[in-house]
Design an enzyme around this catalytic site. Sequence first.
Site, PDB file in Angstrom:
ATOM      1  N   SER A  36       0.839  -1.213   0.000  1.00 25.19           N
ATOM      2  CA  SER A  36       0.000   0.000   0.000  1.00 25.19           C
ATOM      3  C   SER A  36       0.867   1.254   0.000  1.00 25.19           C
ATOM      4  CB  SER A  36      -0.868   0.047   1.262  1.00 25.19           C
ATOM      5  OG  SER A  36      -1.930  -0.834   1.149  1.00 25.19           O
TER       6      SER A  36
ATOM      7  N   ARG B 277       1.611   4.365  -3.118  1.00 18.96           N
ATOM      8  CA  ARG B 277       1.468   5.798  -2.821  1.00 18.96           C
ATOM      9  C   ARG B 277       2.778   6.534  -3.041  1.00 18.96           C
ATOM     10  NH1 ARG B 277      -2.289   2.835  -0.445  1.00 18.96           N
ATOM     11  NH2 ARG B 277      -4.222   3.763   0.355  1.00 18.96           N
TER      12      ARG B 277
ATOM     13  N   GLN C   8      -8.698   3.240  -0.566  1.00 24.09           N
ATOM     14  CA  GLN C   8      -8.389   3.518  -1.977  1.00 24.09           C
ATOM     15  C   GLN C   8      -9.223   4.690  -2.474  1.00 24.09           C
ATOM     16  OE1 GLN C   8      -9.067  -0.223  -3.969  1.00 24.09           O
ATOM     17  NE2 GLN C   8      -7.218  -1.153  -3.119  1.00 24.09           N
TER      18      GLN C   8
ATOM     19  N   ASP D  53      -7.559  -7.048   4.885  1.00 21.97           N
ATOM     20  CA  ASP D  53      -6.761  -7.993   4.097  1.00 21.97           C
ATOM     21  C   ASP D  53      -6.370  -9.233   4.904  1.00 21.97           C
ATOM     22  OD1 ASP D  53      -6.965  -6.370   1.882  1.00 21.97           O
ATOM     23  OD2 ASP D  53      -5.111  -5.292   2.308  1.00 21.97           O
TER      24      ASP D  53
ATOM     25  N   LYS E  55     -13.356  -7.983  -3.332  1.00 20.56           N
ATOM     26  CA  LYS E  55     -11.883  -7.959  -3.436  1.00 20.56           C
ATOM     27  C   LYS E  55     -11.438  -8.708  -4.697  1.00 20.56           C
ATOM     28  CE  LYS E  55     -11.155  -5.458   0.111  1.00 20.56           C
ATOM     29  NZ  LYS E  55     -10.608  -4.121  -0.092  1.00 20.56           N
TER      30      LYS E  55
ATOM     31  N   ARG F 251     -14.022 -13.061  -1.354  1.00 15.74           N
ATOM     32  CA  ARG F 251     -13.211 -13.704  -0.310  1.00 15.74           C
ATOM     33  C   ARG F 251     -14.045 -14.388   0.770  1.00 15.74           C
ATOM     34  NH1 ARG F 251      -8.194  -9.378   0.070  1.00 15.74           N
ATOM     35  NH2 ARG F 251      -7.154 -10.171  -1.786  1.00 15.74           N
TER      36      ARG F 251
ATOM     37  N   ARG G 200      -4.211 -13.573  -1.542  1.00 14.63           N
ATOM     38  CA  ARG G 200      -4.372 -13.680  -0.081  1.00 14.63           C
ATOM     39  C   ARG G 200      -5.015 -15.018   0.320  1.00 14.63           C
ATOM     40  NH1 ARG G 200      -1.782  -9.468   1.626  1.00 14.63           N
ATOM     41  NH2 ARG G 200      -2.089  -7.518   0.512  1.00 14.63           N
TER      42      ARG G 200
HETATM   43  C1  S3P Z   1      -5.712  -0.753   0.074  1.00 14.82           C
HETATM   44  C2  S3P Z   1      -6.938  -0.645   0.677  1.00 14.82           C
HETATM   45  C3  S3P Z   1      -7.836  -1.771   0.889  1.00 14.82           C
HETATM   46  C4  S3P Z   1      -7.117  -3.098   0.791  1.00 14.82           C
HETATM   47  C5  S3P Z   1      -6.207  -3.179  -0.388  1.00 14.82           C
HETATM   48  C6  S3P Z   1      -5.177  -2.064  -0.353  1.00 14.82           C
HETATM   49  C7  S3P Z   1      -4.929   0.468  -0.130  1.00 14.82           C
HETATM   50  O1  S3P Z   1      -8.838  -1.724  -0.098  1.00 14.82           O
HETATM   51  O2  S3P Z   1      -8.031  -4.165   0.747  1.00 14.82           O
HETATM   52  O3  S3P Z   1      -5.531  -4.413  -0.389  1.00 14.82           O
HETATM   53  O4  S3P Z   1      -3.733   0.355  -0.461  1.00 14.82           O
HETATM   54  O5  S3P Z   1      -5.486   1.542   0.020  1.00 14.82           O
HETATM   55  P1  S3P Z   1     -10.130  -0.776   0.086  1.00 14.82           P
HETATM   56  O6  S3P Z   1      -9.642   0.593   0.296  1.00 14.82           O
HETATM   57  O7  S3P Z   1     -10.923  -0.882  -1.194  1.00 14.82           O
HETATM   58  O8  S3P Z   1     -10.857  -1.373   1.254  1.00 14.82           O
END
Ligand code: S3P
Length: 453
Positions: free
Chosen positions: A20, A24, A165, A339, A366, A370, A412
Amino acid sequence: MIVHPAKLIRGRLTMPGDKSISHRAAMIAAMATGVTRVTNYSTSADCATTLSCLEQLGVHIERRPGEVTIRGVSTDGFRQTKEPIDCGNSGTTMRLLAGILASQPFKSTLTGDASLRSRPMARIIEPLRMMGASISSSDGRAPLVIEGQRPLKAIKHELTVASAQVKSGILLAGLSAAGQTHVIESQVTRDHTERMLDWFGVPLAVRDGEGLRAITVDGPARFAARDFSIPGDISSAAYFIAAAALLPGSSLEIANLGLNPTRALFLEEMRSLGFELELADVREECNEPTGRVVIHGHGGCRRSLGESQESLADTTPVTLELVRISTAIHGARIPQLIDELPLLAVVGSQIEGGIEIREAAELRAKESDRIANTVENLRAMGAEVEEFKDGLRVAGPAQLRGATIDPRGDHRIAMAFSVAGLIARGETEIKDAECVAVSFPEFFELLESVVER
Ligand code: S3P
């Protein structure tokens, strides 16, 4: 991949850079002016996808082992692509890039693999449209065709889904809006974007009150490059932590691990289930808490019958009824464990009373569904599981038996059930095991390096 039962886990590891945070770092560095050096960039296929998408958009990137340098183009220097931009399997790439492209004065198309094209995008399309971008999709799914608008309109948006996200996509768009963009969340989600924007010197305010969190960015923003070092990925570490916790006699240390409180709830959850975890050397690096985790395995749960999380008074007499009360995970804990939930279901099959996960319908949106995927594979291994629209309940403790696991291309699920394979009786076959590369290409190799049989 065939996973054999293990006796214990022993060793010291470091994890590849957090996925993550790496996404970014690449995107925010691309929006900066000047060159950013990112160390310990994630080795995941998803983060490689983010780099190639940025290159397609005219960003110059150099990759060296353990390091990536990114020459920023500032928020308005991206170049129109000839071909659609392929985000592969990565929801984070698509939703965050949509936020950047919303303000570029050209048309772009974001697409992805079959899994990504089936995932909900209306949650990011709608706020970006309110900001002035024109976006078309096929019924809220990718491919997304985005025609940017500059400057965007600053908006106040309350998230309809607890998604980091979506929050991040809007905040990145907000950097090219005229005025203050506010994103409001009723459940706290991972805050890497906020911490990183602050690291890059972007003025940003975070306010908590009345059960809500509001994040505000001021646009239009210009900011300079600043080197960034990525901590180890706690979501990748979770599989090793669970395996060590479940195998008696194990002893595992993981150094340089990201411990951001919006990501580290898994550790607290394991502790509250009675497992032994210690944290050491906790410090902040590049605005992200980092430290060392030590795990000692003792097998099933040490939690005594009266200690269920279901707020039982200390004086409650222990009766057979209590044995059936499972540990419940729901509400505001869900986005912070999102996750790790398939893995927690596997762990739940080993603890007294099992685990119930509710208010987690998001899991169905996802890389695979899941909930269905976890239920089906736990059942294949002999666990007793009930499926709900918004979660599942698994009974425990259960002796799992080796089985053939089809993760349906979901990294996962493949990793969670590899952990199940270590504690099962007999062999477990993980079909399509290469899918782990989406987040963690080294997974099986690292696992083999610490497993004793
Ligand atoms: C993530 C946010 C999560 C997560 C994904 C990574 C991120 O998703 O499940 O693996 O990097 O912001 P959501 O924001 O859709 O819940």
